[in-house]
Structure formats: C-alpha cells, structure tokens
Design a protein around this motif. Structure first.
Motif, PDB file in Angstrom:
ATOM      1  N   SER A 187       0.206  -8.485  -2.055  1.00  0.00           N
ATOM      2  CA  SER A 187      -1.127  -7.687  -2.262  1.00  0.00           C
ATOM      3  C   SER A 187      -0.753  -6.510  -3.078  1.00  0.00           C
ATOM      4  CB  SER A 187      -2.051  -7.713  -1.148  1.00  0.00           C
ATOM      5  OG  SER A 187      -1.162  -7.236  -0.047  1.00  0.00           O
ATOM      6  N   HIS A 188      -0.943  -6.292  -4.101  1.00  0.00           N
ATOM      7  CA  HIS A 188       0.010  -5.242  -5.032  1.00  0.00           C
ATOM      8  C   HIS A 188      -0.756  -3.791  -4.795  1.00  0.00           C
ATOM      9  CE1 HIS A 188       2.811  -7.947  -6.674  1.00  0.00           C
ATOM     10  NE2 HIS A 188       1.803  -8.654  -7.018  1.00  0.00           N
ATOM     11  N   GLN A 189      -1.838  -3.575  -4.100  1.00  0.00           N
ATOM     12  CA  GLN A 189      -2.392  -2.058  -4.084  1.00  0.00           C
ATOM     13  C   GLN A 189      -1.359  -1.142  -4.038  1.00  0.00           C
ATOM     14  OE1 GLN A 189      -5.114  -1.525  -0.996  1.00  0.00           O
ATOM     15  NE2 GLN A 189      -6.198   0.122  -2.271  1.00  0.00           N
ATOM     16  N   VAL A 190      -1.395  -0.080  -4.761  1.00  0.00           N
ATOM     17  CA  VAL A 190      -0.452   0.935  -5.113  1.00  0.00           C
ATOM     18  C   VAL A 190      -1.405   2.216  -4.558  1.00  0.00           C
ATOM     19  CG1 VAL A 190       0.862   2.710  -6.332  1.00  0.00           C
ATOM     20  CG2 VAL A 190       1.033   0.164  -6.873  1.00  0.00           C
ATOM     21  N   CYS A 205       4.330  11.173  -4.241  1.00  0.00           N
ATOM     22  CA  CYS A 205       4.864  10.053  -3.531  1.00  0.00           C
ATOM     23  C   CYS A 205       3.642   8.934  -3.584  1.00  0.00           C
ATOM     24  CB  CYS A 205       5.190  10.502  -2.023  1.00  0.00           C
ATOM     25  SG  CYS A 205       6.664  11.552  -1.846  1.00  0.00           S
ATOM     26  N   PHE A 206       4.153   7.518  -3.621  1.00  0.00           N
ATOM     27  CA  PHE A 206       3.319   6.588  -3.910  1.00  0.00           C
ATOM     28  C   PHE A 206       4.052   5.430  -3.093  1.00  0.00           C
ATOM     29  CE2 PHE A 206       3.477   9.015  -7.560  1.00  0.00           C
ATOM     30  CZ  PHE A 206       2.315   9.102  -8.062  1.00  0.00           C
ATOM     31  N   TYR A 207       3.029   4.801  -2.331  1.00  0.00           N
ATOM     32  CA  TYR A 207       3.535   3.340  -1.698  1.00  0.00           C
ATOM     33  C   TYR A 207       2.945   2.162  -2.123  1.00  0.00           C
ATOM     34  CZ  TYR A 207      -0.290   3.444   1.701  1.00  0.00           C
ATOM     35  OH  TYR A 207      -1.608   3.434   2.433  1.00  0.00           O
ATOM     36  N   GLY A 208       3.557   0.806  -1.901  1.00  0.00           N
ATOM     37  CA  GLY A 208       2.736  -0.280  -1.992  1.00  0.00           C
ATOM     38  C   GLY A 208       3.908  -1.320  -1.459  1.00  0.00           C
ATOM     39  N   ASP A 209       3.475  -2.565  -1.681  1.00  0.00           N
ATOM     40  CA  ASP A 209       4.581  -3.641  -1.242  1.00  0.00           C
ATOM     41  C   ASP A 209       5.666  -3.473  -2.418  1.00  0.00           C
ATOM     42  OD1 ASP A 209       3.604  -5.252  -3.194  1.00  0.00           O
ATOM     43  OD2 ASP A 209       2.461  -6.595  -1.894  1.00  0.00           O
TER      44      ASP A 209
END
Length: 505
Positions: free
Chosen positions: A152-155, A162-166
C-alpha cells in the motif's frame, strides 16, 4: 522494441562477471565492504561514540559494538525522523521505509540512504534481471512491461525534508524516469493507499498492456489474477498476456502456491525467480533456474554476521563470519549496512545449502516459531508438512497460521492450526494425519513430544471459511503486499483474534 530488448539484455548480462567475482572471492569482498563501511561512518555520532577510527579488524568491531535490534536503534532513528543528520550514516537521510514485517501494530522506520538505494536495492533489482537474462538469453521481456504489485504505497511527509512509505513506495518514488516506461500500472495507481480500490484499478489498467513479467507477493498476485480473469472472462493469464514469461516473487514460501500458479499460468516455459529483499536491504537472488536456493549477494554495501540458533537466546551470543558457517544449520542474520544499521538483527533465519558459492534457504523468523513445550517447530518444518499433506489429499492451502494449545488441567498441550484452503482436501482427517506425521519426520523434538501423546496431542486444525484472513487483515488495516499473515506464533494472540472474527461472522 526487439532491438531495445537486445540492448537491455546485453547491458544486464555485463554485470554477471562482477557477480562471478564475489562468488569466487567472497571473503575478500566482505572484508573490503567492512572496512569501507567503518571508514564511511567514522565521523558520524555513532562512529565517534564507538571510536570507529580505532577499529582496524572485524574482531575489534565485534567486541566493541553490541548486537542491535530495532528497539536499541530506535532512539537514534527517531532523531533522524525529526530531521537530524549524521547520526548513524554520513550522507543525508531523506527517506524511511515503514515496515511491519508481520501484522503487529508496531511499525518500524528503516532509514534509506542514497547509497542503500543505489548500491543495494536498485542494484539488487538490476542483478535480478541480469541473472534472468543470463539464464534465458533469448528472453523478450523488454518488448513489453513489468507489472509491479507492491504494498500500500502511500507516501507521507514527516517534515520539510523527510518522507516515509513502505519500501515499494520509496523505490517507485526514486526510480529513474526511463524505468517508469517499462512498468505498469502508472504511478497514479501504484501510489494509491486504498488497496482494495487499487487492485480494481490495477486490473482495469493492466489488461490493456503487453505484460511480459509480474513481480509481487504470491498471495496478492493471486487475488489480482482472479480479478483480471473475472474482468476479461479469460481462463488463464496467458490468454490475457500471451507474452508473459517471468514471475518474480518473495516474502513468503512459494511452495504452497506453486500449483495455483501453474493453473493461472499454464506455460511450461514460465520462469519463476525468487528474491530475498526487505526494508533493511536486498540479500539474495535465485540464480539457478532448477534450484530454489538463493545466492547471497555480497557486494551490496552489507557486511554479514550470523548467530547460530542453538545459542540465539544467550545474553551475548557469538556471531560467525561467512567463512565460519556450517551447512544445514539455522542462523539468525546480523547486518551492518550503508544505510546506517550496525550489527542489526533483521529477524530472519536461514540455513546455508552451499558454501562455494554461498547460497541460502530462508527457514523462518527468529520470533515466528512454536516452542511452548520444547518442540522448536520453525516455518521450514511447517511448510514441508503442509506440502506433504496437500500432495496426499489434493488440497491447496491459501493461508494459514498456528499457535500452541497450552496445558489445561490434566490435558496435554498441542498445536492449533487455522487453515484457509484454496482447494479443499479430499479428506480433512487424512490431511491432519499427514501434517502430523511429516512434522514428526522432519523435527525430532516435535516427534519426541508427540510420543504416545505424552506432551503433545495431535494437531487441532480449523478449516476456515474463504476470505477469513483477508477480512482479518482488512479489519486491522493491514491490506497490501507489505503485510503478511504470521505463519507461526508462540502465543495465542493471532489465533484467538481470528477465531473470534469467525465466530462473529
């Protein structure tokens, strides 16, 4: 497109020579990476604390730095999440891979440096294609597109920088522009966070493409395939994509799904390639078509150590280098990486099937086992037993989990299995008997506890209604390729939750 395919295939095969070098000189390559990592991190906060400038040998490194896990590194990572730099790794950390590994509520945020992106994750993806092109020189994969079924690619944005996601989201957002042309669906669908809606959109979009390869976790790939066949009215995926030639999979054992894929893709020339990658790094690739063993990739900016599972629970367990491991033993993996993970236990267990070159087989998780009564059942045991039971009864397992049944009064303990079948066994009692017999054959500790039912009674197997695991994951907001059903647990949390859900529904 045929000309472009030839160019790409030639380019990919050029890497094979370098792979052969680390296969031939594994210890030299690992030592070079060890010194490169130590030198790179000398002036980080971590490197100064442990005085990396005075570390000249691997032995000094092992004596000075304790074994780490996410909890011990978490205070450092939280500071990095708040934008602090030069903590664990010198280059700027802008991305974090959110990982849950299991369906537990706690998430991990793994720092992803530019070096780990380029020299590890992307390099692993290119090597996977290099190995395929080398093994199948007449492939036509680059005449079409690759269907990538990630999580589930939500960024999400943590702060200004800074960013995160799977992991799949992080990789997609950082891919070069040219790579987008060769993958499907487009980013507007790939980055959707509603996984149910995304599967529908993905099916609608990809049936129009010339798909030549698929990458994804088997469970979710099957769900997508069924949607596509329902949408198109076709009997199998070869009727939808006649040029399909490669399926890349990982994360779970492929054995229980193999027969389902043969029916979905009735092509004897279909190539199945397994990879071993995680948020922490890219570790292994199936380099031989007729062997399921994974080549341990040694030049990705990762320095490896291993803990024998015989001594795993000791306070300061000894770690072994590549040159010290033994065939057939279970080891927990410890890594030091170009993403700033130092002597970090990733939680997976492997056994070596070859030491020249180094090839491994994933046997389970350090926390995913059943050992309530000294039986020490690991995932590898469970998968072998399920495969044997399926062969004997014609069954196909879709998903499963298992846990202990604890002693109660005069009753002995046991194991409780929740199994959702894709195809029902011809005889459930026979299935259970074969499951039990095979576990006894592959695990002497289990066999000893089962002797005359003295410590363990026969397995208790629940035949679950269809979509039970899907509904459970959905209820926990855990749909997507990053989230997997935990196979074995040493407590009853998962099983009791699922049984309660079945009772309600």
């Amino acid at each position: 497109m045929v000309f472009v395919n030839s160019i790409f295939s030639w380019f990919m095969k050029k890497r094979i020579h370098q792979i052969e070098l680390f296969m031939k000189y594994p210890h030299d390559v690992q030592e070079e990476w060890f010194h490169a990592l130590i030198e790179s991190a000398q002036n980080t906060e971590w490197g100064k604390f442990y005085d990396y400038k005075s570390i000249f040998t691997i032995q000094q490194f092992q004596e000075r730095i304790p074994i780490q896990n996410y909890d011990t590194l978490k205070p450092f990572i939280e500071r990095m999440l708040n934008g602090e730099q030069n903590i664990l790794w010198p280059s700027e950390i802008k991305w974090f891979a959110k990982s849950s590994g299991t369906t537990s509520d706690r998430s991990k945020f793994i720092p992803v440096s530019e070096e780990s992106l380029e020299e590890c994750h992307f390099k692993g993806g290119k090597d996977m294609l290099s190995i395929y092109c080398n093994n199948r020189p007449n492939n036509q994969m680059f005449t079409g597109k690759g269907l990538v079924l990630g999580g589930s690619h939500q960024v999400n944005q943590l702060n200004h920088d800074c960013f995160y996601g799977d992991l799949s989201a992080v990789l997609i957002k950082n891919l070069p522009i040219w790579a987008e042309y060769y993958r499907t669906p487009d980013m507007s669908i790939a980055l959707m966070d509603n996984y149910e809606l995304k599967l529908d959109k993905m099916a609608e979009a990809t049936i129009k493409e010339n798909v030549t390869s698929i990458s994804g976790v088997p469970t979710w790939t099957i769900v997508l395939a069924k949607k596509i066949l329902e949408l198109t009215g076709k009997k199998n995926l070869m009727e939808v994509w006649p040029n399909l030639e490669l399926y890349v999979h990982g994360a779970v054992n492929f054995g229980p799904y193999r027969e389902q894929f043969r029916q979905l893709i009735p092509n004897n020339e279909m190539y199945y390639l397994e990879t071993y990658n995680a948020s922490e790094g890219f570790f292994g690739i199936q380099d031989q078509e007729n062997s399921e063993d994974l080549l341990l990739m040694l030049d990705y900016g990762i320095f490896y150590e291993f803990i024998s599972m015989e001594h795993f629970c000791e306070e300061n367990p000894k770690t072994y280098l590549l040159g010290e491991v033994e065939l057939g033993k279970n080891y927990a993996i410890v890594i030091s990486t170009n993403g700033g993970l130092w002597r970090y236990m990733i939680g997976d267990t492997v056994k070596f099937t070859s030491i020249s070159p180094y090839r491994i087989k994933i046997t389970g998780r350090t926390k995913h086992f059943i050992n309530a009564f000294g039986e020490e059942v690991i995932i590898d045991n469970a998968e072998k037993a399920l495969t044997a039971a399926c062969l004997k009864t014609g069954a196909k397992v879709k998903d499963y989990t298992a846990c202990p049944i604890y002693f109660k009064g005069e009753e002995v303990g046991g194991h409780e299995w929740l199994i959702e079948f894709e195809k029902q066994p011809s005889n459930l009692a026979c299935f259970v008997e074969e499951l039990d017999d095979t576990l006894r054959a592959v695990n002497s500790d289990y066999d000893a506890k089962r002797f005359k039912n003295m410590a363990l009674m026969p397995p208790l197997v629940h035949n679950l209604p269809k979509e039970t695991f899907y509904n459970w994951l959905k209820a926990k907001d855990k749909l997507g390729g990053q989230h997997k059903v935990p196979r074995l647990a040493n407590d009853r949390t998962y099983v009791d939750e699922i049984l309660a859900l079945v009772k309600m529904g």
